[in-house]
Design an enzyme around this catalytic site. Structure first.
Site, PDB file in Angstrom:
ATOM      1  N   ASP A 162       0.817  -1.161  -0.016  1.00  0.00           N
ATOM      2  CA  ASP A 162      -0.027  -0.018  -0.053  1.00  0.00           C
ATOM      3  C   ASP A 162       0.993   1.520   0.089  1.00  0.00           C
ATOM      4  OD1 ASP A 162       0.880  -0.309   2.712  1.00  0.00           O
ATOM      5  OD2 ASP A 162      -1.089   0.112   3.443  1.00  0.00           O
ATOM      6  N   SER A 163       2.247   1.260   0.187  1.00  0.00           N
ATOM      7  CA  SER A 163       3.146   2.379  -0.256  1.00  0.00           C
ATOM      8  C   SER A 163       2.821   2.749  -1.557  1.00  0.00           C
ATOM      9  CB  SER A 163       4.679   1.884   0.073  1.00  0.00           C
ATOM     10  OG  SER A 163       4.940   0.553  -0.836  1.00  0.00           O
ATOM     11  N   ASP A 171      -1.184  -6.080  -0.041  1.00  0.00           N
ATOM     12  CA  ASP A 171      -1.487  -5.347   0.969  1.00  0.00           C
ATOM     13  C   ASP A 171      -3.115  -5.268   1.192  1.00  0.00           C
ATOM     14  OD1 ASP A 171       0.583  -5.080   2.768  1.00  0.00           O
ATOM     15  OD2 ASP A 171       1.288  -3.152   1.826  1.00  0.00           O
ATOM     16  N   LYS A 206      -1.436  -9.156   2.794  1.00  0.00           N
ATOM     17  CA  LYS A 206      -0.608  -8.827   3.901  1.00  0.00           C
ATOM     18  C   LYS A 206      -1.503  -7.967   4.913  1.00  0.00           C
ATOM     19  CE  LYS A 206       3.155  -5.966   3.725  1.00  0.00           C
ATOM     20  NZ  LYS A 206       2.749  -4.904   4.316  1.00  0.00           N
ATOM     21  N   GLU A 237      -1.415  -5.389   8.554  1.00  0.00           N
ATOM     22  CA  GLU A 237      -0.549  -4.840   9.661  1.00  0.00           C
ATOM     23  C   GLU A 237      -0.933  -5.244  10.950  1.00  0.00           C
ATOM     24  OE1 GLU A 237       0.405  -0.935   9.067  1.00  0.00           O
ATOM     25  OE2 GLU A 237       1.108  -1.111   6.900  1.00  0.00           O
ATOM     26  N   GLU A 239       9.376  -4.306  10.213  1.00  0.00           N
ATOM     27  CA  GLU A 239       9.792  -3.061   9.368  1.00  0.00           C
ATOM     28  C   GLU A 239      10.404  -2.206  10.722  1.00  0.00           C
ATOM     29  OE1 GLU A 239       6.887  -1.124   6.902  1.00  0.00           O
ATOM     30  OE2 GLU A 239       8.315   0.748   6.966  1.00  0.00           O
TER      31      GLU A 239
HETATM   32  O1  KIV Z   1       3.532  -0.878   1.514  1.00  0.00           O
HETATM   33  C1  KIV Z   1       4.776  -1.422   1.552  1.00  0.00           C
HETATM   34  O2  KIV Z   1       5.460  -1.333   0.671  1.00  0.00           O
HETATM   35  C2  KIV Z   1       5.196  -2.511   2.502  1.00  0.00           C
HETATM   36  C3  KIV Z   1       6.570  -2.727   2.865  1.00  0.00           C
HETATM   37  C4  KIV Z   1       7.196  -1.691   3.191  1.00  0.00           C
HETATM   38  C5  KIV Z   1       7.074  -3.752   3.432  1.00  0.00           C
HETATM   39  O3  KIV Z   1       4.412  -2.709   3.381  1.00  0.00           O
END
Ligand code: KIV
Length: 286
Positions: A49-50, A88, A118, A120, A187
């Site tokens: 989600d970055s 994510d 994924k 969090e 992280e």
């Molecule tokens: O969103 C993302 O790119 C991530 C990485 C920083 C692991 O969760």
């Protein structure tokens, strides 16, 4: 069908089996062309989600909608054929309760063809992780500095640099492993703590600003290519002018596999100990 196209994708169980073995290589991918370039060199592609910050200019990952994640994930799956694609779950799409998490995660799997999601969070997400994995959705977890919590944690600074913080992170790691996560991203966590957690839990740890002793490493592609205007301390920029993306990806993958990356300059020491104690203390697990 040629041998090249007959290779099946890496699966979440394949990654889980790599605990304690050859280091696992991950990179983020948000679109088809970069996915195609990275795919042969990594074990998994993370549609992180970055992408909200990197591709769309948001200040944090909080505003990212589920439909946007699905659109980018579809492109990454189309552009790749070998690596596991992990997607994510964005903020607000899974925290409320396990059945909402299942409904949204099932959409991600069905509409994108990815192999895992994924999310969090540590112990407080264990019930959801168990609910998803028992119903056919492989979950990679994410602990340490969790960017979706930015509005409650207040900054992106590293965690676990005081021993007083350790017990909570260790409990998180144990809880998600027991709940059935197949791997966990750690992280921006103190190097010593990330290494210690790696020894304590039976699932692979994937470090980003964590420790070379993690079972694998991941970076945001645009950060390691030098395209991001500001990067955290843990980012090593691999692209030199004139080198292609593939050369940078190969260099990163090679350094992860030999554990040359991350060296100490890309990790966080403890705050409450002298550096020599931090480096030489033997892990006792106690
Ligand atoms: O969103 C993302 O790119 C991530 C990485 C920083 C692991 O969760």
């Amino acid at each position: 069908m040629s041998q090249e196209f007959a290779i099946k994708r890496v699966t979440a169980p394949d990654i889980a089996k790599r605990k304690g073995g050859a280091p696992i290589v991950g990179l983020t991918a948000y679109h088809a062309h970069t996915a195609r370039i990275i795919d042969p060199h990594v074990d998994f592609l993370l549609v992180g989600d970055s992408l909200g910050m990197v591709m769309h200019g948001y200040e944090t990952t909080v505003p990212v909608p589920l439909d946007l994640m699905i659109m980018h994930a579809q492109a990454v799956v189309r552009g790749s054929s070998r690596a596991l694609v992990v997607v994510d779950m964005p903020f607000g799409s899974y925290e409320e309760n396990p059945s909402i998490a299942f409904r949204n995660a099932a959409r991600v799997l069905k509409e994108t063809g990815c192999g895992a999601i994924k999310l969090e969070g540590g112990a407080h997400m264990a019930e959801t992780i168990r609910y998803l994995t028992e119903r056919g959705i492989p979950v990679m977890s994410h602990i340490g500095m969790t960017p979706q919590a930015i509005n409650t944690i207040g900054s992106f600074k590293p965690r676990g640099r005081f021993r007083s913080e350790w017990a909570a992170f260790e409990a998180d790691a144990r809880a998600i492993a027991e709940a059935g996560a197949f791997a966990v991203v750690i992280e921006a966590l103190a190097e010593l703590l990330a290494a210690r957690i790696t020894k304590q839990i039976p699932i692979p740890t994937i470090g980003i600003g964590a420790s070379a002793e993690c079972d694998g490493q991941i970076l945001v592609l645009e950060d390691m290519l030098g395209l991001s205007p500001r990067v955290p301390k843990f980012v090593k920029e691999y692209a030199q002018i004139g080198d292609g993306i593939e050369a940078a990806v190969k260099a990163f993958a090679g350094e992860v596999r030999t554990r040359a990356f991350p060296s100490a300059e890309y990790t966080y020491p403890m705050c409450d100990e002298a550096p020599e104690v931090t480096k030489k203390t033997k892990m006792t697990g106690s």
